[in-house]
Design an enzyme around this catalytic site. Structure first.
Site, PDB file in Angstrom:
ATOM      1  N   LYS A  84       0.831  -1.213   0.000  1.00  0.00           N
ATOM      2  CA  LYS A  84       0.000   0.000   0.000  1.00  0.00           C
ATOM      3  C   LYS A  84       0.865   1.263   0.000  1.00  0.00           C
ATOM      4  O   LYS A  84       0.605   2.200  -0.760  1.00  0.00           O
ATOM      5  CB  LYS A  84      -0.939  -0.025   1.215  1.00  0.00           C
ATOM      6  N   THR A  85       1.877   1.295   0.836  1.00  0.00           N
ATOM      7  CA  THR A  85       2.746   2.464   0.874  1.00  0.00           C
ATOM      8  C   THR A  85       3.551   2.586  -0.418  1.00  0.00           C
ATOM      9  O   THR A  85       3.741   3.687  -0.945  1.00  0.00           O
ATOM     10  CB  THR A  85       3.692   2.393   2.086  1.00  0.00           C
ATOM     11  N   ASP A 129      -1.107   7.139   6.364  1.00  0.00           N
ATOM     12  CA  ASP A 129      -1.062   5.711   6.672  1.00  0.00           C
ATOM     13  C   ASP A 129      -1.946   5.420   7.882  1.00  0.00           C
ATOM     14  O   ASP A 129      -2.101   6.268   8.760  1.00  0.00           O
ATOM     15  CB  ASP A 129       0.383   5.308   6.961  1.00  0.00           C
ATOM     16  N   THR A 178      -5.359  -0.995   7.172  1.00  0.00           N
ATOM     17  CA  THR A 178      -5.397  -2.448   7.328  1.00  0.00           C
ATOM     18  C   THR A 178      -6.751  -2.917   7.849  1.00  0.00           C
ATOM     19  O   THR A 178      -6.994  -4.113   7.937  1.00  0.00           O
ATOM     20  CB  THR A 178      -4.296  -2.910   8.302  1.00  0.00           C
ATOM     21  N   ARG A 237       6.496  -8.196   2.023  1.00  0.00           N
ATOM     22  CA  ARG A 237       7.354  -7.707   3.113  1.00  0.00           C
ATOM     23  C   ARG A 237       8.045  -8.874   3.804  1.00  0.00           C
ATOM     24  O   ARG A 237       9.241  -8.822   4.101  1.00  0.00           O
ATOM     25  CB  ARG A 237       6.532  -6.917   4.119  1.00  0.00           C
TER      26      ARG A 237
END
Length: 370
Positions: A84-85, A129, A178, A237
């Site tokens: 997402k980032t 975020d 999230t 990640r």
């Protein structure tokens, strides 16, 4: 790091949802942060996975650029670590715009948000975020900013308070969450495009790992990449984190080449099993099976049993365990499936969920029911 890519006030990219890189820590050295930032894709064409989201986002961006308009506000929703980032950074890069970065918990007062909005220049991207964790007063100020590019600043208190309208430059808000269910309806409806991120397939994770290995200079064989990819829980990640740990093992205890044998030995050292479950995952399943006879058991009781926060169980462990078919969420609590018993090397009871029975939703209440 160039200002046209990350923005003047962005500094190092935030880590909450870094996508294709490991989470950053405030205690990490600048060298580690630079390495991790180098793993982040800079263009939409370089982003691996999420083909549906990439195609939708491309249409949103190119359509707005073709019309000479500011793109709609964008919301990225999904579990941690899916990119997402990274996509927020890519969006700003594709627009050749600066990006200003903050997080929901940092916006406690309307004044915090007003100060950030007033410093935006035309065309900037504002990335928030964990946007679902914004304070409600700041969120309500954001409504008007998203729709009319204006905020009302209240000066004074009580009967003498005065509202001063403040025009702000046109901008694009990019939110990441999230827990999309925690967003209020008015905020969710103001986003012109919502992208729901999905877990990655092993083939996509293999591509992520090979790309990262090339950037980090890791000698990686195809079988080693496949072995790491299938233990990454569908999350880039985690894939990059495991690659770095396997690299350490290969350099210290082998010749530096990541093969399937080296990957297996390294991941055993780091308590990552064949299905990608770590110590905490196995502790959750073990508590369900051994302490509560498979459940159902309430989430707070389960968290106490394994010595972790309830939010950690819900946000870190449960998504993958449910997806892997090892844990079921029922109205009365969590239940270990037959697959969980078998993975732990235990014989599932005759009434275990997944052995020809339905979840125990209608049974009599137990001591551990919430």
């Amino acid at each position: 790091m160039h200002e046209d890519e990350w923005g003047e006030s962005s500094g190092a990219p935030p880590a909450e949802d870094a996508g294709q890189q490991e989470e950053l820590s405030p205690h990490q050295s600048s060298g580690e942060q630079e390495i991790e930032a180098s793993l982040r894709p800079r263009k939409l064409a370089d982003f691996v996975g999420q083909p549906r989201v990439r195609e939708q986002l491309k249409l949103v961006l190119h359509g707005a650029l073709g019309r000479g308009e500011q793109p709609d506000h964008v919301l990225f929703a999904g579990p941690p670590g899916l990119g997402k980032t990274s996509l927020a950074m890519i969006l700003a890069s594709e627009l050749s715009a600066s990006i200003r970065v903050t997080s929901g918990p940092a916006l406690e007062r309307p004044g915090d948000l007003a100060a950030m909005l007033s410093n935006l220049t035309a065309g900037d991207v504002l990335f928030i975020d964990e946007i679902h964790r914004m304070a409600r007063p700041a969120e309500e100020m954001l409504y008007l900013a998203m729709e009319d590019y204006r905020v009302d600043v209240v000066v004074g208190k009580g009967p003498g308070a005065t509202s001063i309208p403040l025009d702000i430059a046109p901008f694009t808000l990019v939110g990441a969450t999230t827990r999309s269910g925690s967003l209020t309806g008015p905020l969710r409806d103001r986003f012109g495009f919502t992208a729901n991120m999905e877990f990655y397939e092993p083939s996509e994770l293999g591509e992520v790992i090979r790309r990262s290995a090339g950037i980090l200079g890791v000698r990686l064989r195809e079988d080693g990449a496949h072995e790491i990819a299938r233990r990454c829980r569908g999350t880039p990640r985690i894939a990059n984190r495991l690659l770095r740990r396997v690299r350490d093992y290969a350099e210290v205890r082998s010749d530096g080449t990541v093969t399937v044998e080296v990957a297996r030995a390294a991941l055993e050292v780091y308590d990552v099993d064949e299905l990608g479950l770590d110590r905490l995952d196995r502790a959750v399943l073990g508590a369900l099976a051994r302490s509560f006879n498979g459940g159902p058991v309430g989430i707070s009781t389960l968290a106490v049993a394994v010595g972790e926060e309830q939010s950690t169980i819900e946000e870190v462990c449960e998504p993958y365990l449910v997806r892997a078919g090892m844990l079921a969420r029922t109205p009365r609590g969590r239940v270990a499936t037959a697959a969980a018993w078998q993975h732990l090397g235990l014989v599932p009871p005759a009434n275990a969920f997944g052995v020809g029975t339905a979840p125990p939703e209608e049974a009599e209440p137990t001591l551990f029911e919430e």
